[in-house]
Design a protein around this motif. Sequence first.
Motif: not given
Length: 200
Positions: A34-38
Amino acid sequence: MVRTETLATRERLLDVADEMLADKGIRATTMSAAAERAGVSRAWLYRLFPDKNALVGAALVRMVETTWERNHAELEAIDGFEDRLVAGVQIGRRAYDDPGATLMRLRTAEPEEFAAAIGVGVAGLVPDLAAFWHRYLQAAVGDGEIHADTDVDEASEWVARVLISLGSVPGNRLDADDPASVRRHFRRYVLPALRLAPEH
């Protein structure tokens, strides 16, 4: 400025969580992905959401909340507090039980994970739903449908709790999918209580 940036980041993370939940489900949704994608650091993610249940729970609750403006339009078209309460239960049932909804799919496919996450997310749902219903209780006071001395803030929270229970917790005596059964329950218990003068 910092608050605006924080809110924008929070919304971006919830957008990503929505996409991941729809694509992969709860188990396969991870904090690092989630962090990477955001496009945010994991430290920033954990600052906003301390764990996966907090992130997923917030995303699940937001799925419900995004329908609330449409729900307001539906309730505003209905005359009378009793009819609005009955419609409110049906609206709540639709939010959780629409067969095509991501919420229903997640609840059915991953019931334990769903319950754990929504439990965390619901922590903010009672005050939010109370705020949603505040205008209708205020109108009911003005129209003389409930007692003039009703503490609208307190009563709104109680109504929110009643509606969450009716919308999501099965019972033996009331069929929440049957408007006549819901109306009978409101007429016997909820409305008489709201028409009484509050004790101080």
